[in-house]
Motif scaffolding. Structure first.
Motif, PDB file in Angstrom:
ATOM      1  N   ASP A 165       0.823  -1.217   0.000  1.00 61.79           N
ATOM      2  CA  ASP A 165       0.000   0.000   0.000  1.00 61.79           C
ATOM      3  C   ASP A 165       0.857   1.267   0.000  1.00 61.79           C
ATOM      4  O   ASP A 165       0.492   2.266  -0.607  1.00 61.79           O
ATOM      5  N   ILE A 166       1.976   1.210   0.725  1.00 68.16           N
ATOM      6  CA  ILE A 166       2.833   2.403   0.827  1.00 68.16           C
ATOM      7  C   ILE A 166       4.146   2.150   0.085  1.00 68.16           C
ATOM      8  O   ILE A 166       4.907   1.252   0.462  1.00 68.16           O
ATOM      9  N   PRO A 167       4.423   2.921  -0.977  1.00 72.97           N
ATOM     10  CA  PRO A 167       5.693   2.726  -1.678  1.00 72.97           C
ATOM     11  C   PRO A 167       6.872   2.998  -0.746  1.00 72.97           C
ATOM     12  O   PRO A 167       6.886   4.015  -0.043  1.00 72.97           O
ATOM     13  N   MET A 168       7.820   2.074  -0.730  1.00 70.73           N
ATOM     14  CA  MET A 168       8.924   2.188   0.230  1.00 70.73           C
ATOM     15  C   MET A 168      10.274   1.930  -0.452  1.00 70.73           C
ATOM     16  O   MET A 168      10.407   0.977  -1.205  1.00 70.73           O
ATOM     17  N   ILE A 169      11.236   2.805  -0.162  1.00 69.40           N
ATOM     18  CA  ILE A 169      12.596   2.593  -0.676  1.00 69.40           C
ATOM     19  C   ILE A 169      13.295   1.569   0.214  1.00 69.40           C
ATOM     20  O   ILE A 169      13.471   1.798   1.414  1.00 69.40           O
ATOM     21  N   LEU A 170      13.677   0.444  -0.383  1.00 66.31           N
ATOM     22  CA  LEU A 170      14.328  -0.622   0.379  1.00 66.31           C
ATOM     23  C   LEU A 170      15.843  -0.548   0.275  1.00 66.31           C
ATOM     24  O   LEU A 170      16.561  -1.181   1.039  1.00 66.31           O
ATOM     25  N   ARG A 171      16.302   0.173  -0.751  1.00 62.88           N
ATOM     26  CA  ARG A 171      17.745   0.421  -0.885  1.00 62.88           C
ATOM     27  C   ARG A 171      17.911   1.754  -1.586  1.00 62.88           C
ATOM     28  O   ARG A 171      17.394   1.942  -2.679  1.00 62.88           O
ATOM     29  N   PRO A 172      18.623   2.710  -0.970  1.00 62.91           N
ATOM     30  CA  PRO A 172      18.820   3.999  -1.639  1.00 62.91           C
ATOM     31  C   PRO A 172      19.827   3.865  -2.786  1.00 62.91           C
ATOM     32  O   PRO A 172      20.743   3.047  -2.720  1.00 62.91           O
ATOM     33  N   GLY A 173      19.637   4.651  -3.840  1.00 62.12           N
ATOM     34  CA  GLY A 173      20.541   4.577  -4.997  1.00 62.12           C
ATOM     35  C   GLY A 173      20.480   5.867  -5.804  1.00 62.12           C
ATOM     36  O   GLY A 173      20.131   6.928  -5.266  1.00 62.12           O
ATOM     37  N   VAL A 180      18.462   7.054  -8.063  1.00 62.57           N
ATOM     38  CA  VAL A 180      17.189   7.791  -8.024  1.00 62.57           C
ATOM     39  C   VAL A 180      16.887   8.018  -6.543  1.00 62.57           C
ATOM     40  O   VAL A 180      16.751   7.064  -5.777  1.00 62.57           O
ATOM     41  N   THR A 181      16.818   9.290  -6.143  1.00 64.07           N
ATOM     42  CA  THR A 181      16.823   9.579  -4.708  1.00 64.07           C
ATOM     43  C   THR A 181      15.412   9.724  -4.138  1.00 64.07           C
ATOM     44  O   THR A 181      14.439   9.859  -4.890  1.00 64.07           O
ATOM     45  N   LEU A 182      15.332   9.701  -2.812  1.00 68.55           N
ATOM     46  CA  LEU A 182      14.053   9.944  -2.131  1.00 68.55           C
ATOM     47  C   LEU A 182      13.465  11.274  -2.595  1.00 68.55           C
ATOM     48  O   LEU A 182      12.272  11.372  -2.894  1.00 68.55           O
ATOM     49  N   GLU A 183      14.318  12.293  -2.712  1.00 68.83           N
ATOM     50  CA  GLU A 183      13.857  13.626  -3.126  1.00 68.83           C
ATOM     51  C   GLU A 183      13.290  13.571  -4.555  1.00 68.83           C
ATOM     52  O   GLU A 183      12.282  14.205  -4.848  1.00 68.83           O
ATOM     53  N   ASP A 184      13.951  12.781  -5.448  1.00 63.16           N
ATOM     54  CA  ASP A 184      13.437  12.623  -6.823  1.00 63.16           C
ATOM     55  C   ASP A 184      12.054  11.987  -6.792  1.00 63.16           C
ATOM     56  O   ASP A 184      11.144  12.397  -7.509  1.00 63.16           O
ATOM     57  N   LEU A 185      11.914  10.945  -5.969  1.00 65.01           N
ATOM     58  CA  LEU A 185      10.657  10.181  -5.956  1.00 65.01           C
ATOM     59  C   LEU A 185       9.532  10.959  -5.295  1.00 65.01           C
ATOM     60  O   LEU A 185       8.364  10.834  -5.690  1.00 65.01           O
ATOM     61  N   VAL A 214       8.161   6.382   1.409  1.00 61.43           N
ATOM     62  CA  VAL A 214       8.954   6.357   2.646  1.00 61.43           C
ATOM     63  C   VAL A 214      10.251   5.580   2.408  1.00 61.43           C
ATOM     64  O   VAL A 214      10.372   4.817   1.457  1.00 61.43           O
ATOM     65  N   GLN A 215      11.186   5.807   3.315  1.00 66.09           N
ATOM     66  CA  GLN A 215      12.486   5.134   3.224  1.00 66.09           C
ATOM     67  C   GLN A 215      12.570   4.116   4.359  1.00 66.09           C
ATOM     68  O   GLN A 215      12.308   4.477   5.513  1.00 66.09           O
ATOM     69  N   ASP A 216      12.927   2.883   4.048  1.00 65.67           N
ATOM     70  CA  ASP A 216      13.108   1.882   5.097  1.00 65.67           C
ATOM     71  C   ASP A 216      14.254   2.333   6.008  1.00 65.67           C
ATOM     72  O   ASP A 216      15.395   2.484   5.549  1.00 65.67           O
ATOM     73  N   LEU A 217      13.940   2.536   7.283  1.00 66.55           N
ATOM     74  CA  LEU A 217      14.941   3.054   8.231  1.00 66.55           C
ATOM     75  C   LEU A 217      16.153   2.137   8.359  1.00 66.55           C
ATOM     76  O   LEU A 217      17.265   2.591   8.620  1.00 66.55           O
ATOM     77  N   GLY A 218      15.914   0.855   8.167  1.00 71.65           N
ATOM     78  CA  GLY A 218      17.003  -0.127   8.283  1.00 71.65           C
ATOM     79  C   GLY A 218      18.132   0.119   7.299  1.00 71.65           C
ATOM     80  O   GLY A 218      19.236  -0.391   7.482  1.00 71.65           O
ATOM     81  N   THR A 219      17.878   0.911   6.250  1.00 74.03           N
ATOM     82  CA  THR A 219      18.922   1.155   5.254  1.00 74.03           C
ATOM     83  C   THR A 219      19.770   2.377   5.591  1.00 74.03           C
ATOM     84  O   THR A 219      20.789   2.611   4.949  1.00 74.03           O
ATOM     85  N   ILE A 220      19.312   3.168   6.567  1.00 74.70           N
ATOM     86  CA  ILE A 220      20.082   4.383   6.852  1.00 74.70           C
ATOM     87  C   ILE A 220      20.578   4.469   8.300  1.00 74.70           C
ATOM     88  O   ILE A 220      21.382   5.308   8.621  1.00 74.70           O
ATOM     89  N   HIS A 245      19.766  13.550  -0.766  1.00 76.17           N
ATOM     90  CA  HIS A 245      19.920  13.271  -2.203  1.00 76.17           C
ATOM     91  C   HIS A 245      20.783  12.010  -2.387  1.00 76.17           C
ATOM     92  O   HIS A 245      20.581  11.035  -1.678  1.00 76.17           O
ATOM     93  N   ILE A 246      21.776  12.069  -3.276  1.00 79.95           N
ATOM     94  CA  ILE A 246      22.607  10.882  -3.528  1.00 79.95           C
ATOM     95  C   ILE A 246      23.450  10.536  -2.290  1.00 79.95           C
ATOM     96  O   ILE A 246      23.914   9.405  -2.115  1.00 79.95           O
ATOM     97  N   GLY A 247      23.616  11.498  -1.388  1.00 77.80           N
ATOM     98  CA  GLY A 247      24.366  11.264  -0.142  1.00 77.80           C
ATOM     99  C   GLY A 247      23.752  10.153   0.705  1.00 77.80           C
ATOM    100  O   GLY A 247      24.467   9.469   1.441  1.00 77.80           O
ATOM    101  N   THR A 248      22.437   9.966   0.610  1.00 71.72           N
ATOM    102  CA  THR A 248      21.787   8.881   1.362  1.00 71.72           C
ATOM    103  C   THR A 248      22.330   7.529   0.899  1.00 71.72           C
ATOM    104  O   THR A 248      22.635   6.652   1.712  1.00 71.72           O
ATOM    105  N   ALA A 249      22.460   7.365  -0.427  1.00 75.89           N
ATOM    106  CA  ALA A 249      22.971   6.096  -0.963  1.00 75.89           C
ATOM    107  C   ALA A 249      24.455   5.939  -0.624  1.00 75.89           C
ATOM    108  O   ALA A 249      24.909   4.849  -0.263  1.00 75.89           O
TER     109      ALA A 249
END
Ligand code: AMP
Ligand code: MG
Length: 349
Positions: free
Chosen positions: A191-199, A201-206, A214-220, A329-333
């Motif tokens: 139901d909720i689109p979630m980033i499972l690995r940052p890369g 294409v960034t959270l800000e882009d999406l 949302v971003q899976d906290l486990g990745t950051i 941005h790309i710094g998250t990845a």
């Protein structure tokens, strides 16, 4: 096994060579190929035995699912049960490109690909050699990064040769990759689109397209209590041979701290590698210093990160100390990969 190495110019593609590589894929063999993120290790994604060979060659745990690479949206339809509207939006904007999406799988996708899950990861890479290879093989190509499991991902053919020569059938040398980090993995199956690995294409882009993403906290967060949702994210990854530490925070303080730590370690007889940036490199007078990129252009840091980690391995340093970057941005990845490479040893000062 003898590994055939062929060179293809991505601006002037020799279709005979593409055909030769595609034949191997069709026969169930393994071919490493360039993409815009990192080099991929390709096999017929619908052939369980070929896929089993991929896991063996890499030494990859079987519960870590693979990404299927496609060359057309038509190809997607037979592999998934449904394509949510949001996924169409993302495809329009980001494909071909460094965005993998997770869909509910159709029956033709083997569980060997998905690590037993009911969902499958799919991406259209933005590299002409990769796209021609997939088109010519006329199959979805399973393509994990073409490194031994746990090692830094390969961003040129030489890295693939170091890790996998003698273990796979062919390596296509298509030059340096661009983005340098693996694709963003976005789960659109729930139901909720979630980033499972940052890369790339960034959270800000999406967020421009999907306000609720949302971003899976486990990745950051390097917190043992937060388990990442994507199977692959729980493993130690991209690991250099040396112990790695990352310092983040105010850059002047970071530089001073790295200098202090380096002095102490060198007095203890250690060989220290410093991962510096263009803006800071002249501050370091001790240790083995490599510049990973410019703080003003974080894409350059992403592009060179894995290569620089491999360079420190070649120099046989005991310890790598790296400057972190801001996690946006790309710094998250970048910080996600540094977190994995250092085994979570990120020190904020
Ligand atoms: P790599 O092949 O090294 O690029 O890694 C693929 C990444 O995609 C890993 O982090 C996997 O865990 C993730 N992945 C692949 N398929 C799925 C899936 N069905 N659900 C969640 N994550 C997935
Ligand atoms: Mg990988």
């Amino acid at each position: 096994m003898e590994t055939k190495i062929i060179k293809i110019d991505k601006e002037n593609i020799d279709m005979n060579l593409i055909k030769e590589a595609a034949e191997l894929i069709k026969e169930g063999k393994i071919v490493a190929f360039p993409t815009e993120t990192v080099y991929g290790l390709g096999a017929n994604g619908l052939d369980e035995r070929a896929v089993e060979g991929l896991f063996k060659a890499k030494g990859r745990p079987q519960d870590n699912p693979l990404i299927l690479h496609i060359s057309s949206i038509e190809q997607l339809k037979s592999l998934v049960l449904e394509v949510p509207d949001i996924a169409y939006e993302c495809m329009k904007r980001f494909w071909p490109g460094p965005l993998t999406m997770i869909f509910k799988k159709s029956h033709i996708v083997p569980y060997m690909i998905t690590g037993g899950l009911e969902t499958v990861a799919i991406r259209m890479p933005n590299n002409k050699i990769a796209l021609e290879l997939i088109k010519e093989a006329n199959l979805p190509i399973a393509g994990p990064s073409a490194n031994l499991s746990g090692r830094p991902s390969p961003t040129n053919a030489q890295h693939v040769i170091e890790d996998l020569a003698g273990k796979i059938d062919m390596i296509i040398d298509g030059g340096e990759t661009g983005v340098g980090l693996e694709s963003t993995v976005l789960d659109v199956s729930g139901d909720i689109p979630m980033i499972l690995r940052p890369g790339g294409v960034t959270l800000e882009d999406l967020q421009e397209f999907i306000p609720g993403v949302v971003q899976d906290l486990g990745t950051i967060k390097s917190d043992a209590n937060i388990v990442p949702k994507s199977p692959g994210q729980k493993y130690r990854h991209y690991a250099p041979k040396a112990d790695m530490f990352v310092f983040t925070g105010n850059i002047d303080k970071v530089v001073n701290r790295i200098k202090e730590e380096t002095s102490i370690l060198i007095k203890e007889g250690k060989k220290v590698g410093i991962m510096a940036t263009e803006e800071t490199k002249n501050n370091y007078t001790q240790g083995v210093v490599f510049v990973v990129g410019s703080r003003e252009n974080k894409e350059s840091i992403a592009s060179n990160l894995f290569k620089t980690i491999r360079l420190f391995d070649e120099k046989d340093v005991d310890i790598i100390i790296a400057e972190g970057v801001e996690s946006d941005h790309i710094g998250t990845a970048i910080m996600n990969r540094m977190m994995k490479a250092s085994g979570g040893k990120i020190i904020n000062i």
